[in-house]
Design an enzyme around this catalytic site. Structure first.
Site, PDB file in Angstrom:
ATOM      1  N   ASP A  27      -7.100   3.028  -2.906  1.00 61.51           N
ATOM      2  CA  ASP A  27      -7.889   3.194  -1.926  1.00 61.51           C
ATOM      3  C   ASP A  27      -8.001   4.432  -1.117  1.00 61.51           C
ATOM      4  OD1 ASP A  27      -9.121   2.438   0.586  1.00 61.51           O
ATOM      5  OD2 ASP A  27      -7.275   1.166   1.687  1.00 61.51           O
ATOM      6  N   GLU A  80     -11.203   0.782  -3.864  1.00 66.99           N
ATOM      7  CA  GLU A  80     -11.817   0.509  -2.088  1.00 66.99           C
ATOM      8  C   GLU A  80     -12.147   1.842  -1.434  1.00 66.99           C
ATOM      9  OE1 GLU A  80      -8.102  -1.218  -0.041  1.00 66.99           O
ATOM     10  OE2 GLU A  80      -8.478  -1.289   1.506  1.00 66.99           O
ATOM     11  N   ASP A 139     -14.140  -2.302   2.732  1.00 64.85           N
ATOM     12  CA  ASP A 139     -12.812  -2.311   3.966  1.00 64.85           C
ATOM     13  C   ASP A 139     -13.589  -2.485   4.938  1.00 64.85           C
ATOM     14  OD1 ASP A 139     -10.942  -1.934   6.310  1.00 64.85           O
ATOM     15  OD2 ASP A 139      -9.736  -0.632   4.356  1.00 64.85           O
ATOM     16  N   GLY A 156      -4.159  -4.429   5.944  1.00 65.37           N
ATOM     17  CA  GLY A 156      -3.673  -4.412   6.502  1.00 65.37           C
ATOM     18  C   GLY A 156      -3.941  -3.235   6.964  1.00 65.37           C
ATOM     19  N   LYS A 188      -9.940  -7.558   6.781  1.00 65.12           N
ATOM     20  CA  LYS A 188      -9.304  -7.483   8.410  1.00 65.12           C
ATOM     21  C   LYS A 188      -9.588  -7.881   9.325  1.00 65.12           C
ATOM     22  CE  LYS A 188      -7.447  -2.926   6.913  1.00 65.12           C
ATOM     23  NZ  LYS A 188      -7.951  -1.405   6.751  1.00 65.12           N
ATOM     24  N   LYS A 215      -3.009   4.960  -2.165  1.00 62.35           N
ATOM     25  CA  LYS A 215      -3.744   5.886  -1.389  1.00 62.35           C
ATOM     26  C   LYS A 215      -4.339   6.965  -2.447  1.00 62.35           C
ATOM     27  CE  LYS A 215      -4.098   3.239   2.001  1.00 62.35           C
ATOM     28  NZ  LYS A 215      -5.597   3.348   3.040  1.00 62.35           N
ATOM     29  N   SER A 255       0.520  -0.906  -0.005  1.00 63.46           N
ATOM     30  CA  SER A 255      -0.093   0.533  -0.189  1.00 63.46           C
ATOM     31  C   SER A 255       0.741   0.850  -0.427  1.00 63.46           C
ATOM     32  CB  SER A 255      -0.495  -0.140   1.066  1.00 63.46           C
ATOM     33  OG  SER A 255      -1.734   1.131   1.384  1.00 63.46           O
ATOM     34  N   LYS A 306      -0.858  -0.822  -4.172  1.00 65.96           N
ATOM     35  CA  LYS A 306      -2.506   0.346  -3.407  1.00 65.96           C
ATOM     36  C   LYS A 306      -1.888   1.098  -3.875  1.00 65.96           C
ATOM     37  CE  LYS A 306      -4.800  -0.073   0.250  1.00 65.96           C
ATOM     38  NZ  LYS A 306      -5.676  -0.926   1.807  1.00 65.96           N
TER      39      LYS A 306
HETATM   40  O1  SMG Z   1      -0.167  -2.160   6.429  1.00 60.61           O
HETATM   41  O2  SMG Z   1       0.256  -2.001   4.851  1.00 60.61           O
HETATM   42  C1  SMG Z   1      -0.844  -2.381   6.195  1.00 60.61           C
HETATM   43  C2  SMG Z   1      -0.991  -1.094   5.281  1.00 60.61           C
HETATM   44  C3  SMG Z   1      -2.657  -1.242   4.359  1.00 60.61           C
HETATM   45  O3  SMG Z   1      -3.581   0.229   3.489  1.00 60.61           O
HETATM   46  C4  SMG Z   1      -3.695   0.028   4.629  1.00 60.61           C
HETATM   47  N1  SMG Z   1      -4.596  -0.061   5.329  1.00 60.61           N
HETATM   48  O4  SMG Z   1      -7.548   1.351   4.860  1.00 60.61           O
HETATM   49  O5  SMG Z   1      -6.425  -0.471   4.228  1.00 60.61           O
HETATM   50  C5  SMG Z   1      -6.579   1.127   4.615  1.00 60.61           C
HETATM   51  C6  SMG Z   1      -5.257   0.933   5.436  1.00 60.61           C
HETATM   52  C7  SMG Z   1      -5.637   1.711   7.037  1.00 60.61           C
HETATM   53  C8  SMG Z   1      -4.399   2.005   7.750  1.00 60.61           C
HETATM   54  S1  SMG Z   1      -3.614   3.336   7.042  1.00 60.61           S
HETATM   55  C9  SMG Z   1      -2.939   3.623   8.402  1.00 60.61           C
HETATM   56 MG    MG Z   2      -8.223   0.478   3.200  1.00 61.35          MG
END
Ligand code: SMG
Ligand code: MG
Length: 368
Positions: A189, A214, A239, A291, A263, A163, A135, A161
């Site tokens: 995402d 996402e 999510d 994650g 998750k 953001k 991510s 992925k």
């Molecule tokens: O653990 O690699 C990881 C983070 C993956 O993008 C990630 N998580 O919305 O999926 C999500 C985010 C939530 C945590 S962001 C601090």
């Molecule tokens: Mg997410």
């Protein structure tokens, strides 16, 4: 098993690089760990709540509070405690799924260590290694983003992925496609940053052949996602909205998601995460493991979960060095874009005591 007590341990883990999402920037991971002590074995749990209630309503101080005041005491009288007993014992308390998940994880770890059985075996894993995605946070410039993505592809990650948020969506996706080509598995995402009024704008992502988008809308706007899916051709993945197997069943029935991010923390534990997996498999909906910047403890359990048959897309189960210079367990190292599924009893990993002490910001022993 009978519970003797639980140690709450707060640790501060600096991230190797700031991680920016549509809701904020993380530079250090503030993690609550649990060590449950039973008459049989000890077990470790990791709470995925963040410092501030920006991803979800939970936050670390609140998780510690609800564990101390309600959740841990609720297990006190239990004569035959095991992983399966935790959910029902905590069910009278509303919400606080991340706190509940951490406690269930720790009890399950203790139980499985005592039985000599791994998390993977217990959950129903069918693979001994899992493909990994990464991510990639929002950056200050497209150049910086391309450098980051290039580095991860060189490291072997099999899926990227990005953001996104309003103002950082179509252009970064276009730039990554132009630089790295159409074969890269790519998804985005939004962490709830858009509204239904943005539907036409989000449809501009369609030409880039993304695996999924996402959680574009608010977590409670499940019907909005179903409406969005009529306008946007890119598959919608939920999510934040998927807090239980029931929520998954409802979202699927409404046509609100074509893919689900699982998750365990968000859903109250690994056992409910498996039930979400089962609901999705029964509906032909692909899932992948999300994650929450976990340490090696949570990562071990996530990798075990990601080895279940319905996890047909690479997860946000990246290697330890994507997050931390030094993990608290033996690091998870990427091998040809995959992480190995731990096979030793329980989580299959334990924190290194010196490393743990080095990052600990507080401990509290709660006898029961
Ligand atoms: O653990 O690699 C990881 C983070 C993956 O993008 C990630 N998580 O919305 O999926 C999500 C985010 C939530 C945590 S962001 C601090
Ligand atoms: Mg997410």
């Amino acid at each position: 098993m009978k519970l003797a007590g639980v140690e709450l341990r707060r640790i501060g883990m600096p991230l190797v690089a700031p991680f920016r999402t549509s809701f904020g920037t993380e530079t250090e991971r503030d993690v609550l760990l649990l060590r449950v002590v039973t008459d049989d074995a000890e077990g470790w749990g990791e709470c995925v709540a963040m410092s501030d209630p920006l991803y979800s309503p939970e936050y670390v101080d609140a998780a510690a509070d609800v564990l101390r005041r309600f959740l841990i005491p609720a297990l006190a009288g239990h004569r035959s405690l095991d992983g399966n007993a935790v959910g029902p014992a905590l069910a009278p308390f509303k919400g606080h799924r991340m706190a509940k998940a951490a406690l269930e994880m720790a009890v399950l770890d203790a139980e499985l260590r005592a039985l000599g059985r791994s998390f993977a075996r217990e959950l129903g894993a069918v693979r001994d290694r899992v493909p990994c995605g990464v991510s990639v946070g929002i950056m200050d410039s497209i150049g910086e983003l391309l450098d980051a993505v290039g580095g991860y592809l060189d490291a072997g990650y099999v899926r990227i992925k990005l953001k996104i948020e309003p103002g950082w969506d179509v252009e970064p996706v276009r730039a990554v496609r132009e630089r790295f080509g159409d074969d890269v598995l790519l998804q985005v995402d939004a962490n709830t940053a858009y509204t239904q009024a943005d539907a036409r704008h989000l449809a501009r992502l369609d030409p880039f052949d993304l695996l999924l988008i996402e959680q574009p809308l608010d977590e409670e706007n499940v019907r909005g996602h179903a409406e969005l899916a009529k306008i946007v051709a890119t598959p919608i993945c939920l999510d934040e909205s998927i807090t239980s197997a029931r929520a998954a069943a409802d979202a699927i029935a409404l046509g609100a998601c074509q893919v689900v991010n699982i998750k365990p923390g968000r859903a109250g534990g690994y056992l409910e995460a498996r039930r979400i997996h089962d609901v999705c498999v029964a509906h032909g909906v692909p899932v992948w493991c999300g994650g929450m910047l976990e340490t090696g403890l949570g990562r071990a359990a996530n990798v075990a979960l990601a080895a279940l048959p319905g996890f047909v897309l690479p997860g946000d189960t990246s290697a330890s060095d994507r997050y931390y210079r030094t993990d608290i367990t033996a690091p998870f190292v990427l091998e040809n874009g995959h992480l190995p599924v731990p096979t030793a009893p329980g989580l299959g990993v334990t924190p290194d005591p010196d490393r743990l002490d080095a990052v600990t910001t507080g401990t509290e022993w709660l006898p029961v």
